[in-house]
Design a protein around this motif. Structure first.
Motif, mmCIF file in Angstrom:
data_model
loop_
_atom_site.group_PDB
_atom_site.id
_atom_site.type_symbol
_atom_site.label_atom_id
_atom_site.label_comp_id
_atom_site.label_asym_id
_atom_site.label_seq_id
_atom_site.Cartn_x
_atom_site.Cartn_y
_atom_site.Cartn_z
ATOM 1 N N ASP A 45 52.267 38.079 14.315
ATOM 2 C CA ASP A 45 52.215 37.221 15.499
ATOM 3 C C ASP A 45 53.391 37.496 16.443
ATOM 4 O O ASP A 45 53.228 37.528 17.656
ATOM 5 N N SER B 108 48.943 44.565 25.276
ATOM 6 C CA SER B 108 48.097 43.516 24.709
ATOM 7 C C SER B 108 48.001 43.620 23.188
ATOM 8 O O SER B 108 48.373 44.633 22.586
ATOM 9 N N ALA B 109 47.505 42.568 22.565
ATOM 10 C CA ALA B 109 47.396 42.503 21.110
ATOM 11 C C ALA B 109 46.633 43.696 20.561
ATOM 12 O O ALA B 109 46.963 44.239 19.506
ATOM 13 N N GLU C 224 52.883 41.380 24.377
ATOM 14 C CA GLU C 224 52.434 40.705 25.594
ATOM 15 C C GLU C 224 53.589 40.482 26.574
ATOM 16 O O GLU C 224 53.419 40.597 27.779
ATOM 17 N N THR D 124 52.806 40.717 18.255
ATOM 18 C CA THR D 124 51.814 40.537 19.316
ATOM 19 C C THR D 124 52.427 39.855 20.530
ATOM 20 O O THR D 124 52.232 40.280 21.663
#
Ligand SMILES: Nc1ncnc2c1ncn2[C@@H]1O[C@H](COP(=O)(O)OP(=O)(O)OP(=O)(O)O)[C@@H](O)[C@H]1O
Ligand SMILES: Nc1ncnc2c1ncn2[C@@H]1O[C@H](COP(=O)(O)OP(=O)(O)OP(=O)(O)O)[C@@H](O)[C@H]1O
Ligand SMILES: [Mg+2]
Ligand SMILES: [Mg+2]
Lengths: 267, 279
Positions: free
Chosen positions: A127, A139-140, A134, A130
């Protein structure tokens, strides 16, 4: 040791380095306060990357003293070095060779969190990676791709995300925004500004774009053939450069105006 | 007059986990002989893929459309014929200078190669190589000619790569971010050299850069890329004075200027506002 260190996040004293008998860094000293951004500018080959590499202990200087939050960097034991590495991160001039081609972008960002035991939980690590992707405008979905398949500017942003992941106290940036389009560049510069406000992050910011340095840095240091010839608040140095080399640098800055540029080339 | 290079609806895709990913979606543009064209645009918009497509360097890319060099489509050429095109007509400066240098060969050897292959004598090749490196602002070029790449700084390596690309006098130079590691003085010196080569030998230049200050002073024409295709192209003065596309306007507004007030936060291209207007 009696560490009377004042408030410096990073302090460099009389740094000297030569290659094959040729002096490249000739006694460089400067301090970086917590939350301060210091620009380091100078001609290509003047020794900027060498200073950065010595500070990050990637190259052994011939002599000098480097302190990170009061702790001795050059004399650090292996264990001490581990914490030092976490507290001081470096983003390289060359984002290509500094990213392991066999790792995915996600794994590259997570590596520091794992190695330093910052985030043992796999899901949470993911997480955080990610979120960082961002933050730098990726992006993820990019987490599973390998460095080779990214554009130049995208790779540079992965390198930045990787360095920020471990929440260092000092960040050394060697030409990290130079290959970003101006919009992404603005995004990264604004991010750096926020981080210093929020986390007191100190940054040694090597760059050749003097407008970028003006925007981000509190002070600027000018390196000329291995010696600091000028150091001081940006505004002051830009208004009244004391050293002729600094003046010539400022005069050469191109402006985004075709007519003005042509007029200048004509003289 | 046929342009030296003409891209006609160039498309490129790479294999992805869920099928091919299209990264160039119809690039149409041209470069005339002696013309200097700047390719600018968003990071990841396809500038480097476009440059490499001209030379067909991405093996895993599937290309369609036309890439006309002197009116001949290079996408139809055999790999063998392609090799001649790469060496003889086009000089390419990669975005990644380190990876395009051979770490175990001296920089001098690498700069001389294009000449030696063409039968120039070693002594003459060395003289020209040293001279060129000097013109590119490398101090003590003669003494440093026999150094290895790792002994050079980032900006010095970048100039070595430029020297390799132009030493054999190509008709077209494609330079992908060739000045990102150069301080402004050296940068001005390098651009002056390229301008002189363009004027003296009528070399065409396709310059990829994000530095809109450089574009202003160097390019005749500008092509602005976004999401794999040009959104706007035109003469440099027009683009700067009257940008038509909102993305171009946003880009010009994001440039930090040395005379700006640093307390003002830099603007970024407002993606959300753009989406309504694009496509
Ligand atoms: N080998 C590859 N496989 C898959 N995708 C790729 C590959 N090479 C490039 N891409 C993708 O194609 C798009 C265009 O990449 P390209 O390198 O041309 O961008 P660019 O405009 O040069 O950006 P930058 O200014 O950051 O260098 C990017 O989204 C990139 O991730
Ligand atoms: N490993 C090495 N061996 C020999 N010489 C070196 C080595 N590393 C750097 N140098 C030399 O030291 C000098 C300073 O290099 P450095 O990379 O620090 O410059 P820089 O200011 O970062 O330049 P740039 O802006 O071009 O990146 C250069 O003359 C370079 O050739
Ligand atoms: Mg450097
Ligand atoms: Mg690119």
């Amino acid at each position: 040791m009696t560490a009377v260190t004042g408030v410096s996040a990073l302090s460099v004293r009389n740094l000297v380095k030569s290659f094959g008998g040729r002096p490249v860094v000739k006694g460089v000293s400067f301090d970086l306060a917590p939350g301060e951004v210091l620009g380091l500018v100078g001609e290509s080959g003047s020794g900027k990357s060498t200073v950065a590499r010595c500070v990050a202990r990637l190259t052994k200087p011939d002599s000098g003293e480097i302190r990170l939050g009061g702790r001795d960097v050059l004399g650090a034991s292996r264990r001490e070095l581990r914490t030092l590495r976490r507290d001081m991160q470096m983003v390289f001039q060359d984002p290509y060779s500094s990213l392991n081609p066999r790792m995915t972008a996600g794994a590259l960002i997570e590596e520091g969190l794992l190695v330093h035991g910052i985030e043992p939980d796999r899901r949470k690590r993911r997480d955080r990676a990610t979120a960082l992707l961002e933050t730098v405008g990726l992006s993820a979905a990019d987490a599973d791709r390998h460095p080779r398949s990214f554009s130049g500017g995208q790779r540079q942003r992965i390198a930045i995300a990787r360095a920020l992941a471990v929440e260092p106290k000092v960040l050394i940036c060697d030409e990290v925004v130079s290959s970003l389009d101006v919009s992404v560049q603005a995004q990264v510069l604004n991010l750096f500004r926020d981080l210093r406000e929020r986390l007191d992050l100190s940054i040694l910011f090597i760059a050749h774009d003097l407008a970028v340095v003006h925007y981000l840095c509190d002070r600027v240091a000018v390196l000329d053939q291995g010696s600091l010839v000028e150091i001081g608040p940006c505004g002051e140095i830009y208004r009244r450069p004391a050293h002729p080399y600094t003046r010539s640098l400022l005069d050469a800055v191109p402006v985004p105006d075709p007519a003005a540029e042509r007029a200048r080339q004509a003289v | 007059m046929t342009p030296l290079l003409e891209l006609d609806d160039l498309r490129a895709s790479f294999p992805g986990p869920d099928g091919p990913v299209e990264v160039l979606r119809g690039v149409t543009m041209s470069v005339a002989a002696g013309e200097k064209v700047a390719l600018v645009g968003e990071s990841g918009s396809g500038k480097s893929v476009t440059a490499r497509a001209v030379l067909r360097l991405d093996r895993d890319a599937s290309l369609s459309g036309r890439v006309l060099l002197d009116g001949k489509d290079v996408l139809g050429l055999s790999e063998r014929a392609m090799r001649d095109v790469r060496g003889a007509r086009i000089g390419l400066v990669f975005q990644d200078p380190l990876a395009s240098l051979n770490p175990v060969m001296t920089i001098g050897w690498q700069i001389m190669q294009p000449l030696l292959i063409r039968g120039v004598k070693k002594k003459e090749a060395r003289r020209r190589g040293v001279e060129l490196l000097g013109r590119l602002g490398v101090r003590d070029a003669d003494r440093r000619f026999d150094d290895y790449p790792h002994q050079f700084s980032g900006g010095m390596r970048q100039r070595v790569v430029i020297a390799i690309a132009v030493i054999a006098e190509p008709a077209l130079l494609i330079a992908d971010e060739p000045t990102t590691a150069l301080d402004v003085r050296v940068q001005a010196q390098v651009l002056t050299l390229l301008r002189e080569l363009a004027a003296e030998r009528s070399m065409s230049v396709l310059l990829i850069t994000h530095d809109l200050g450089i574009v202003a002073g160097f390019a005749d024409r500008v092509v602005v890329m976004r999401h794999g295709a040009p959104v706007e192209q035109g003469v440099v003065d027009d683009i700067y004075a009257r940008p038509q596309h909102p993305y171009t306007r946003g880009l010009l507004a994001s440039v930090p200027r040395i005379d700006d007030d640093p307390s003002r936060r830099l603007s970024t291209v407002d993606e959300a506002a753009l989406e309504g207007e694009v496509r």
